[in-house]
Scaffold this motif. Structure first.
Motif, PDB file in Angstrom:
ATOM      1  N   VAL A  22     -74.703  89.177 -85.014  1.00 41.46           N
ATOM      2  CA  VAL A  22     -76.176  89.485 -85.255  1.00 41.46           C
ATOM      3  C   VAL A  22     -76.546  90.317 -86.580  1.00 41.46           C
ATOM      4  CG1 VAL A  22     -78.040  90.785 -84.046  1.00 41.46           C
ATOM      5  CG2 VAL A  22     -76.145  89.500 -82.542  1.00 41.46           C
ATOM      6  N   LEU A  23     -77.488  89.962 -87.210  1.00 37.96           N
ATOM      7  CA  LEU A  23     -77.498  90.714 -87.876  1.00 37.96           C
ATOM      8  C   LEU A  23     -79.121  91.488 -87.980  1.00 37.96           C
ATOM      9  CD1 LEU A  23     -78.160  87.917 -91.114  1.00 37.96           C
ATOM     10  CD2 LEU A  23     -76.607  89.841 -90.865  1.00 37.96           C
ATOM     11  N   ARG A  24     -79.350  92.821 -88.628  1.00 38.49           N
ATOM     12  CA  ARG A  24     -80.154  93.353 -87.826  1.00 38.49           C
ATOM     13  C   ARG A  24     -80.723  94.757 -89.167  1.00 38.49           C
ATOM     14  NH1 ARG A  24     -79.991  94.214 -82.248  1.00 38.49           N
ATOM     15  NH2 ARG A  24     -78.531  93.748 -81.592  1.00 38.49           N
ATOM     16  N   ALA A  25     -82.014  94.725 -89.450  1.00 31.52           N
ATOM     17  CA  ALA A  25     -82.526  95.557 -90.032  1.00 31.52           C
ATOM     18  C   ALA A  25     -83.788  96.199 -89.752  1.00 31.52           C
ATOM     19  CB  ALA A  25     -83.376  94.628 -91.148  1.00 31.52           C
ATOM     20  N   ILE A  26     -83.989  97.428 -89.984  1.00 30.11           N
ATOM     21  CA  ILE A  26     -85.436  99.076 -89.587  1.00 30.11           C
ATOM     22  C   ILE A  26     -86.677  98.544 -90.759  1.00 30.11           C
ATOM     23  CG2 ILE A  26     -86.546 100.645 -88.803  1.00 30.11           C
ATOM     24  CD1 ILE A  26     -84.544  98.954 -86.725  1.00 30.11           C
ATOM     25  N   LEU A  27     -87.165  98.018 -90.704  1.00 28.07           N
ATOM     26  CA  LEU A  27     -88.014  97.948 -92.024  1.00 28.07           C
ATOM     27  C   LEU A  27     -89.548  98.626 -91.805  1.00 28.07           C
ATOM     28  CD1 LEU A  27     -87.978  94.133 -92.328  1.00 28.07           C
ATOM     29  CD2 LEU A  27     -86.818  95.466 -93.913  1.00 28.07           C
ATOM     30  N   GLY A  28     -90.105  99.716 -92.513  1.00 23.57           N
ATOM     31  CA  GLY A  28     -91.086 100.141 -93.361  1.00 23.57           C
ATOM     32  C   GLY A  28     -92.003  99.369 -93.714  1.00 23.57           C
TER      33      GLY A  28
END
Length: 158
Positions: A22-28
């Protein structure tokens, strides 16, 4: 997920996943670019800080959107002939800082999203989902086992 990994894609990184990953990124204001090659079971994600390198010369990694797209294609061994088998999702590009008036150079999140769309338009990859802008962060998740992605909005603290 005994056989898979929870892969955090941090700022300026490009990661590839398959199987139960599972690939995850938190983005602003950063933009996340996800590539889904369902037929091959291979997925990629880039977490881009800025739209383009000031040097103009291509590099590796994902600090710049202009580097991230070619890096993703290379890491996934995706040549032009097979690009029509891949779908893309773009998320992030929010305005995370309140400005009294818009900056002279424009909002960095908008520039990031615009550059990602522009570069993907030069490929045969179909962009299937775009969720950018606004003033809230987002999380981009690609579940390799389910062959799906989701973009979650992260509310701002008041």
């Amino acid at each position: 997920m005994p056989d898979g990994s929870d892969i955090q894609v941090r700022m300026c990184e490009v990661k590839i996943g398959s199987g139960d990953d599972v690939l995850r990124a938190i983005l602003g204001s950063c933009v996340g670019i996800g590539l889904l090659w369902r037929r091959r079971g291979l997925y990629g994600m880039a977490h881009c800080l800025l739209p383009e390198s000031p040097q103009g010369a291509p590099g590796d990694g994902a600090k710049y959107v202009t580097d991230a797209v070619p890096t993703l294609l290379s890491m996934m061994e995706l040549d032009r002939a097979r690009q029509d088998e891949v779908e893309a999702v773009i998320a992030g590009g929010a305005c995370m800082v309140q400005h009294a008036k818009a900056p002279r150079h424009g909002l960095i999140g908008e520039q990031n999203a615009r550059m990602a769309l522009q570069l993907l338009a030069q490929t045969r990859i179909k962009v299937v989902h775009v969720e950018v802008g606004g003033d809230s962060g987002r999380q981009l998740v690609i579940d390799c086992a389910e062959h799906q992605f989701v973009v979650k909005t992260i509310g701002r603290a008041t």
